[in-house]
Design a protein around this motif. Structure first.
Motif, PDB file in Angstrom:
ATOM      1  N   GLU A  98     -25.453  10.367  13.540  1.00 60.45           N
ATOM      2  CA  GLU A  98     -26.203   9.389  14.353  1.00 60.45           C
ATOM      3  C   GLU A  98     -27.620   9.194  13.812  1.00 60.45           C
ATOM      4  OE1 GLU A  98     -25.249   7.678  17.127  1.00 60.45           O
ATOM      5  OE2 GLU A  98     -23.382   8.637  17.726  1.00 60.45           O
ATOM      6  N   ASP A  99     -28.211  10.286  13.339  1.00 58.05           N
ATOM      7  CA  ASP A  99     -29.579  10.200  12.825  1.00 58.05           C
ATOM      8  C   ASP A  99     -29.637   9.762  11.370  1.00 58.05           C
ATOM      9  OD1 ASP A  99     -30.595  11.037  15.248  1.00 58.05           O
ATOM     10  OD2 ASP A  99     -30.456  13.164  14.707  1.00 58.05           O
ATOM     11  N   PHE A 100     -28.712  10.304  10.581  1.00 58.00           N
ATOM     12  CA  PHE A 100     -28.808  10.080   9.131  1.00 58.00           C
ATOM     13  C   PHE A 100     -28.322   8.701   8.700  1.00 58.00           C
ATOM     14  CE2 PHE A 100     -27.216  10.347   4.742  1.00 58.00           C
ATOM     15  CZ  PHE A 100     -28.379  10.753   4.108  1.00 58.00           C
ATOM     16  N   LEU A 101     -27.207   8.258   9.272  1.00 57.71           N
ATOM     17  CA  LEU A 101     -26.580   7.029   8.763  1.00 57.71           C
ATOM     18  C   LEU A 101     -27.495   5.804   8.823  1.00 57.71           C
ATOM     19  CD1 LEU A 101     -22.813   7.333   9.768  1.00 57.71           C
ATOM     20  CD2 LEU A 101     -23.799   7.231   7.466  1.00 57.71           C
ATOM     21  N   PRO A 102     -28.207   5.556   9.935  1.00 54.62           N
ATOM     22  CA  PRO A 102     -29.077   4.380   9.942  1.00 54.62           C
ATOM     23  C   PRO A 102     -30.159   4.435   8.852  1.00 54.62           C
ATOM     24  CG  PRO A 102     -28.696   5.153  12.182  1.00 54.62           C
ATOM     25  CD  PRO A 102     -28.135   6.196  11.262  1.00 54.62           C
ATOM     26  N   ARG A 103     -30.630   5.651   8.546  1.00 54.85           N
ATOM     27  CA  ARG A 103     -31.692   5.750   7.541  1.00 54.85           C
ATOM     28  C   ARG A 103     -31.178   5.450   6.139  1.00 54.85           C
ATOM     29  NH1 ARG A 103     -35.576  10.772   8.359  1.00 54.85           N
ATOM     30  NH2 ARG A 103     -36.554   9.622   6.646  1.00 54.85           N
ATOM     31  N   ILE A 104     -30.027   6.005   5.784  1.00 52.35           N
ATOM     32  CA  ILE A 104     -29.500   5.694   4.443  1.00 52.35           C
ATOM     33  C   ILE A 104     -29.033   4.236   4.402  1.00 52.35           C
ATOM     34  CG2 ILE A 104     -27.113   6.522   4.863  1.00 52.35           C
ATOM     35  CD1 ILE A 104     -29.065   6.909   1.566  1.00 52.35           C
TER      36      ILE A 104
ATOM     37  N   GLU B 134     -23.026  -2.783  -0.232  1.00 54.99           N
ATOM     38  CA  GLU B 134     -22.043  -2.962   0.841  1.00 54.99           C
ATOM     39  C   GLU B 134     -21.507  -1.606   1.283  1.00 54.99           C
ATOM     40  OE1 GLU B 134     -19.110  -6.094   0.226  1.00 54.99           O
ATOM     41  OE2 GLU B 134     -17.577  -4.701   0.927  1.00 54.99           O
ATOM     42  N   MET B 135     -21.388  -1.422   2.623  1.00 53.47           N
ATOM     43  CA  MET B 135     -20.931  -0.137   3.158  1.00 53.47           C
ATOM     44  C   MET B 135     -19.557  -0.302   3.794  1.00 53.47           C
ATOM     45  SD  MET B 135     -24.656   0.963   4.684  1.00 53.47           S
ATOM     46  CE  MET B 135     -25.341  -0.704   4.661  1.00 53.47           C
ATOM     47  N   ARG B 136     -18.557   0.381   3.239  1.00 49.18           N
ATOM     48  CA  ARG B 136     -17.192   0.316   3.779  1.00 49.18           C
ATOM     49  C   ARG B 136     -17.003   1.554   4.649  1.00 49.18           C
ATOM     50  NH1 ARG B 136     -13.964  -2.371  -0.904  1.00 49.18           N
ATOM     51  NH2 ARG B 136     -15.416  -4.052  -1.406  1.00 49.18           N
ATOM     52  N   CYS B 137     -17.012   1.342   5.946  1.00 55.15           N
ATOM     53  CA  CYS B 137     -17.163   2.461   6.888  1.00 55.15           C
ATOM     54  C   CYS B 137     -15.897   2.785   7.664  1.00 55.15           C
ATOM     55  CB  CYS B 137     -18.261   2.114   7.890  1.00 55.15           C
ATOM     56  SG  CYS B 137     -19.860   1.877   7.093  1.00 55.15           S
ATOM     57  N   ASP B 138     -15.715   4.068   7.946  1.00 56.41           N
ATOM     58  CA  ASP B 138     -14.669   4.481   8.878  1.00 56.41           C
ATOM     59  C   ASP B 138     -15.142   4.068  10.275  1.00 56.41           C
ATOM     60  OD1 ASP B 138     -16.617   6.451   9.487  1.00 56.41           O
ATOM     61  OD2 ASP B 138     -15.034   7.825  10.135  1.00 56.41           O
ATOM     62  N   PRO B 139     -14.275   4.103  11.307  1.00 51.33           N
ATOM     63  CA  PRO B 139     -14.653   3.579  12.628  1.00 51.33           C
ATOM     64  C   PRO B 139     -15.926   4.216  13.204  1.00 51.33           C
ATOM     65  CG  PRO B 139     -12.283   3.890  12.519  1.00 51.33           C
ATOM     66  CD  PRO B 139     -12.840   4.458  11.250  1.00 51.33           C
ATOM     67  N   VAL B 140     -16.087   5.528  13.027  1.00 53.48           N
ATOM     68  CA  VAL B 140     -17.256   6.193  13.621  1.00 53.48           C
ATOM     69  C   VAL B 140     -18.540   5.712  12.938  1.00 53.48           C
ATOM     70  CG1 VAL B 140     -18.359   8.400  14.147  1.00 53.48           C
ATOM     71  CG2 VAL B 140     -15.856   8.207  14.215  1.00 53.48           C
ATOM     72  N   ALA B 141     -18.546   5.700  11.633  1.00 57.46           N
ATOM     73  CA  ALA B 141     -19.741   5.255  10.906  1.00 57.46           C
ATOM     74  C   ALA B 141     -20.038   3.793  11.226  1.00 57.46           C
ATOM     75  CB  ALA B 141     -19.532   5.448   9.401  1.00 57.46           C
ATOM     76  N   ALA B 142     -18.992   2.978  11.299  1.00 58.68           N
ATOM     77  CA  ALA B 142     -19.179   1.552  11.595  1.00 58.68           C
ATOM     78  C   ALA B 142     -19.802   1.370  12.972  1.00 58.68           C
ATOM     79  CB  ALA B 142     -17.837   0.818  11.507  1.00 58.68           C
TER      80      ALA B 142
ATOM     81  N   VAL C 235     -22.017  -4.121   6.648  1.00 60.33           N
ATOM     82  CA  VAL C 235     -21.175  -3.038   7.162  1.00 60.33           C
ATOM     83  C   VAL C 235     -19.758  -3.585   7.323  1.00 60.33           C
ATOM     84  CG1 VAL C 235     -20.779  -1.450   9.080  1.00 60.33           C
ATOM     85  CG2 VAL C 235     -23.124  -1.961   8.328  1.00 60.33           C
ATOM     86  N   VAL C 236     -18.837  -3.003   6.594  1.00 59.64           N
ATOM     87  CA  VAL C 236     -17.466  -3.516   6.532  1.00 59.64           C
ATOM     88  C   VAL C 236     -16.531  -2.391   6.979  1.00 59.64           C
ATOM     89  CG1 VAL C 236     -15.703  -4.392   4.928  1.00 59.64           C
ATOM     90  CG2 VAL C 236     -18.123  -4.983   4.581  1.00 59.64           C
ATOM     91  N   ASP C 237     -15.404  -2.737   7.618  1.00 54.26           N
ATOM     92  CA  ASP C 237     -14.442  -1.700   7.989  1.00 54.26           C
ATOM     93  C   ASP C 237     -13.648  -1.261   6.758  1.00 54.26           C
ATOM     94  OD1 ASP C 237     -15.080  -1.642  10.746  1.00 54.26           O
ATOM     95  OD2 ASP C 237     -13.966  -3.514  11.020  1.00 54.26           O
ATOM     96  N   ALA C 238     -13.660   0.032   6.513  1.00 52.44           N
ATOM     97  CA  ALA C 238     -12.926   0.551   5.354  1.00 52.44           C
ATOM     98  C   ALA C 238     -11.429   0.501   5.609  1.00 52.44           C
ATOM     99  CB  ALA C 238     -13.351   1.990   5.072  1.00 52.44           C
ATOM    100  N   VAL C 239     -10.665   0.310   4.537  1.00 51.49           N
ATOM    101  CA  VAL C 239      -9.213   0.453   4.625  1.00 51.49           C
ATOM    102  C   VAL C 239      -8.832   1.691   3.797  1.00 51.49           C
ATOM    103  CG1 VAL C 239      -8.762  -1.998   5.026  1.00 51.49           C
ATOM    104  CG2 VAL C 239      -8.890  -1.125   2.672  1.00 51.49           C
ATOM    105  N   GLU C 240      -7.593   2.125   3.957  1.00 56.91           N
ATOM    106  CA  GLU C 240      -7.176   3.379   3.319  1.00 56.91           C
ATOM    107  C   GLU C 240      -7.521   3.415   1.826  1.00 56.91           C
ATOM    108  OE1 GLU C 240      -6.046   6.233   4.389  1.00 56.91           O
ATOM    109  OE2 GLU C 240      -5.299   7.099   2.512  1.00 56.91           O
ATOM    110  N   SER C 241      -7.332   2.299   1.122  1.00 63.95           N
ATOM    111  CA  SER C 241      -7.543   2.299  -0.328  1.00 63.95           C
ATOM    112  C   SER C 241      -9.011   2.511  -0.701  1.00 63.95           C
ATOM    113  CB  SER C 241      -7.026   0.998  -0.939  1.00 63.95           C
ATOM    114  OG  SER C 241      -7.781  -0.091  -0.432  1.00 63.95           O
TER     115      SER C 241
END
Lengths: 431, 431
Positions: free
Chosen positions: B275-281, B291-299, B315-321
């Motif tokens: 919660e703290d780190f992700l917005p800063r990076i 571009e950031m391909r994120c899992d649901p929590v990060a997104a 911020v994009v939703d990541a897919v398995e690949s």
């Protein structure tokens, strides 16, 4: 009738091995040693069960008309069992090489860089009749933190299955995955073809057997092979060799045992000492019935020796193919050379790059021989018969490699490991 | 019209290389260093001739419509030439590893057993457009006492021929065989197929290029290949990571350069600090257009951040690949993990086993990451961009191996050598 699917069986073994390998890599030394000691104990206690399984193999082999030496190799005698049990205990007593860190040095950027020894992953072992190899391979897998898939000879299948059960029991007892050591359960030859072509599961193949088998495996494998081809080993007796030492070394290298790959197949003698040395070594060979395939100079010297002529010495004229041949028998090729230069050139041309030795007092010749002979083991004033993992202090021997890549010469536990880089930083970034 | 026989040409190169390799293995350090310094001098003096040859390649490339970056890679600018000349001089200044003896120990039999480092023999190098690789490979061959057969990209053939002439001149000047470094003189693709299938002449192949090329070569080669496939590298930010350090390392690993194989493609963040780190990076990435391909929590975390939403962050939703992909671009996959266990499991499942880093203050987590991550380079508190032969202090880099066999990670001169056993006896025989 037979619904057994070889390909499916091998894929299952592969996947299970890969999973087990991950757990084995993390296992601590004490756990692995506990499994090795448990295996030794189970081997000693399993006498009747092993004898029963072994009896089946022996009966089948005898019925199939296998030669007496072939049947002998199959035998799990109490002595053979005690030897492999002791081997497990010796491995348990050895230091653990996994996790060893070497060469950690600070770099100009500030990062510390070193290498950590880790298991290679999964190895496949393909071997022929001797069932004791099952335990040797299993114990090496356990100690090195790898998983192994073992494919023994079909003639030893019952013995191997009984031994593999002991291994599973020992692994389970120590809390390690039983799939860390798996025996291929079919004697179908197709299994070998599968085992050597699963790079997704198997990291390296170690074949033990005849040259034909190993060449076939090397040709078809899709993963690296630690291969041992032939052993055409030489002893060169230099101008300054001490005769007593040279006689002892040449005799030992040739006659202590005829069948090992590290036995000498060729004798080179410096022209400066050939007249004196050759009749003396020939007398020893004659007494032991060793046939001497000689170049013209050596043949002339030996045929001119009256004492030798009366002793029934077998002096034969060598042909070109003699220089390359691995006799593994009471036969040796003999050539008189001008000196160390011609000896090195002859060895680099004809030897199988396995093991070659010089007998000399001359420091310069010794150094040149060590540097310039392109063989896996190069020796000064010692018998080629020492080229062996135990004699070299490796504590165990997986095999002998005649390759230059990865492992060369006798291969110990380290041959089943790789070095990964470890970097310790304090927040450094690349500029 | 064209009577040039590729197969014959390659056989000739192979035989000549094998012969030259024997002489190179015996060459002393001073002679090899003299050749390297002569090569540096010739490179600096060859300006006009090199420019002329390079101009031909550039003209052909431009006419053929190659992209500007492709044409750029072909350019032999004065700066490129000075860099490779300096590289030769640096190699000349390095200690010689050939003949090094390690681990000499007395065994119970009395023999002393150690290992001597010797050249591997002949290596084949297959590379694409950059002509400077010709000099890098040639200088490594000289320093390591090997012979090399070089097969450069067809688009750089004139430049490569001009450079190879300088190498021959330098070898001859130092009294070394000119066949120690040979350039394949044809651009025919058949030459590659021949080069990788001559085990009688070539000991190892080192390809440099795209994954497709390397997979093809590995599949078809009849000799070992030091191969580098992809670099899907990760940085894991642990619970106890210092944020400033973590931001600096993640930023550097991803954005310092997008194209190298050691750039990070995945960011894992412990749930405890996400919660703290992700917005800063993410703010840093947003500013640089990553571009950031994120899992649901990060997104969810990033989309909930108002400041970020206003910054145009992608911020994009990541897919398995996404977890397996090597972007080599301004894209990164981001996943929130439970902690070090899940980070290690994710990396061992999805990474390409190239380079992975943890940022942490926790000693136990650091040790576990170092031991359990199965990658060629594993780092604590340092940027993945350090995975490089020069940064690791190897003095030179032949390539980076993603294999576990023989060489793993950045490969220096030692990757072109093998260790043979040397045995010093006093007349010992085997009993």
């Amino acid at each position: 009738m037979n619904a057994f699917n070889v390909s499916e069986h091998m894929q299952t073994l592969g996947l299970q091995a890969k999973t087990a390998a991950f757990l084995m890599a993390r296992a601590d030394a004490a756990t692995k040693n506990r499994a090795l000691k448990a295996l030794a104990k189970r081997l000693r206690e399993a006498g009747p069960a092993l004898a029963e399984a072994n009896e089946k193999d022996l009966a089948r082999a005898t019925a199939a008309g296998l030669s007496a030496p072939m049947v002998d190799r199959l035998k799990l005698t109490p002595k053979v069992i005690e030897t492999v049990a002791l081997g497990c205990e010796q491995l348990a007593g050895m230091a653990d090489v996994i996790g060893e860190i070497i060469g950690m040095k600070q770099q100009p950027s500030g990062i510390r860089v070193g290498q950590m020894r880790v298991p290679i992953g999964v190895f496949g072992m393909i071997y022929e009749s001797r069932p004791n190899v099952t335990i040797e391979a299993a114990s090496l897998a356990i100690k090195s933190g790898n998983a192994a898939i073992l494919r023994g000879g079909s003639e030893a299948i019952e013995s191997n299955k009984a031994l593999a059960l002991l291994v599973s029991g020992a692994l389970a007892e120590a809390g390690l995955p039983v799939e860390a050591v798996q025996l291929v359960q079919t004697t179908d030859r197709e299994a070998v073809g599968q085992l050597i072509a699963m790079p997704e599961f198997v990291d390296v193949i170690i074949p033990r057997g005849g040259k034909g088998l190993i060449e076939r495996i090397s040709r078809d494998a899709k993963v690296p092979v630690i291969k041992h081809l032939d052993g055409n080993c030489h002893v060169y007796v230099d101008d300054t060799a001490e005769f007593e030492m040279a006689l002892r070394i040449v005799d030992n290298a040739k006659t202590q045992k005829y069948s090992p790959c590290n036995a000498a197949e060729g004798l080179l003698v410096s022209a400066a000492v050939a007249e004196d040395f050759l009749p003396r070594i020939a007398a020893i060979f004659a007494a032991k019935g060793v046939e001497m395939r000689c170049d013209p100079v050596a043949a002339r010297i030996l045929r001119a020796d009256d004492a030798l002529a009366g002793s029934g010495a077998r002096v034969v004229d060598a042909v070109e193919s003699d220089w390359s041949e691995e006799y593994l028998a009471a036969v040796i090729s003999i050539k008189v050379v001008e000196g160390v230069d011609e000896a090195i050139a002859h060895i680099n041309r004809y030897s199988s790059h396995h093991t070659d030795a010089i007998v000399t007092r001359d420091h310069v010749h010794a150094q040149r021989f060590l540097r310039e002979v392109d063989s896996a083991s190069v020796m000064v004033n010692a018998s080629t018969r020492f080229a062996d993992g135990f004699e070299f202090g490796l504590g165990a021997e997986i095999g002998i490699s005649t390759d230059k890549f990865h492992a060369r010469g006798p291969v110990g536990i380290e041959g089943l490991t790789s070095l990964k880089y470890v970097v310790l930083g304090q927040g450094e970034v690349r500029s």
